[in-house]
Design a protein around this motif. Structure first.
Motif, PDB file in Angstrom:
ATOM      1  N   ALA A   1       3.740  62.632  68.136  1.00 28.54           N
ATOM      2  CA  ALA A   1       4.060  63.106  69.488  1.00 28.54           C
ATOM      3  C   ALA A   1       5.134  62.217  70.113  1.00 28.54           C
ATOM      4  O   ALA A   1       6.073  62.705  70.763  1.00 28.54           O
ATOM      5  CB  ALA A   1       2.806  63.111  70.350  1.00 28.54           C
TER       6      ALA A   1
ATOM      7  N   TYR B   1       8.541  63.000  68.627  1.00 28.14           N
ATOM      8  CA  TYR B   1       9.138  64.210  69.212  1.00 28.14           C
ATOM      9  C   TYR B   1       9.813  63.886  70.543  1.00 28.14           C
ATOM     10  O   TYR B   1      10.922  64.360  70.833  1.00 28.14           O
ATOM     11  CB  TYR B   1       8.076  65.284  69.424  1.00 28.14           C
ATOM     12  N   LYS B   2       9.141  63.089  71.377  1.00 30.54           N
ATOM     13  CA  LYS B   2       9.714  62.734  72.678  1.00 30.54           C
ATOM     14  C   LYS B   2      10.975  61.892  72.507  1.00 30.54           C
ATOM     15  O   LYS B   2      11.958  62.048  73.248  1.00 30.54           O
ATOM     16  CB  LYS B   2       8.684  61.972  73.523  1.00 30.54           C
TER      17      LYS B   2
ATOM     18  N   LEU C   1       2.349  64.915  74.878  1.00 28.48           N
ATOM     19  CA  LEU C   1       2.974  66.232  74.744  1.00 28.48           C
ATOM     20  C   LEU C   1       3.022  66.978  76.069  1.00 28.48           C
ATOM     21  O   LEU C   1       3.937  67.771  76.313  1.00 28.48           O
ATOM     22  CB  LEU C   1       2.207  67.066  73.712  1.00 28.48           C
TER      23      LEU C   1
END
Length: 209
Positions: free
Chosen positions: A113, A116-117, A188
């Motif tokens: 997660a 992804y950020k 998320l």
């Protein structure tokens, strides 16, 4: 990955933080994220739903009418599920929706997660700060200085700070958590992650163990 460090006025301090590739630069595992978020949401469920079965309904147990000769189906009690007000067949019962996940999988999900950020450039790093007093206006000013007012933000702190936490509590779409409490769902769910310098160190040290 290098990120510039900002102050609470939104200006660059000249310092930079190197985000660990082993945390923020891994190849994300979508299935691990799915399982971790599923567990988090399952754990939020109270599981207190309950309907009464036939043996729990208050009412007479007398036979309603004779067994044969009425032309209708036989019936033994008004508490039968076939009648209005009767018990429910296979109704919901109190239960725990939680399930077990391995620590390594949960760790992989959190790192995925965060990766992804980082790829979306949705990670900001601030120099360590605090507020002198509890003021919603102070936290609102911080968000405006970072051009995050109205966005969904997650501020990650290395240690408890009541002045910051209480100042943010009355502002919608904001959340303040400790680095040790960071979970996949919160990462998320946030549009932008805001770390302090020490919270980045705390997070990376926790993953290194």
């Amino acid at each position: 990955m290098e990120v510039k460090v900002l102050n609470i006025s939104g200006k660059e301090t000249g310092a930079k933080v190197q985000l660990s590739e082993s945390v923020f630069g891994i190849e994300p595992n979508d299935h691990a994220i799915y399982l971790d978020v599923k567990q988090y949401l399952a754990n939020q469920r109270q599981g207190t739903h309950k309907s009464k079965q036939r043996n729990e309904i208050a009412g007479s147990t007398r036979k309603l009418y004779k067994q044969k000769g009425t032309g209708g189906a036989r019936a033994g009690s008004i508490k039968s599920p076939l009648f209005n007000g009767g018990g429910r067949v296979f109704g919901p019962q109190p239960r725990d929706y939680g399930f077990k996940l391995n620590k390594k999988l949960k760790s992989l999900a959190r790192k995925s997660a965060l990766a992804y950020k980082a790829k979306d450039n949705s990670v900001l790093v601030l120099e360590d700060f605090t507020f002198d007093a509890v003021k919603t206006k102070s936290y609102r000013g911080l968000l405006e200085a970072l051009n995050l007012d109205g966005q969904k933000t997650l501020l990650v702190l290395p240690a408890p700070d009541n002045n910051i936490y209480l100042s943010s509590r009355n502002i919608q779409r904001t959340k303040v958590v400790l680095a040790s409490q960071l979970n996949t769902y919160d990462v998320l769910n946030a549009g932008v992650l805001v770390f302090t310098e020490n919270s980045v160190k705390s997070l990376e040290e926790a993953f290194a163990k």
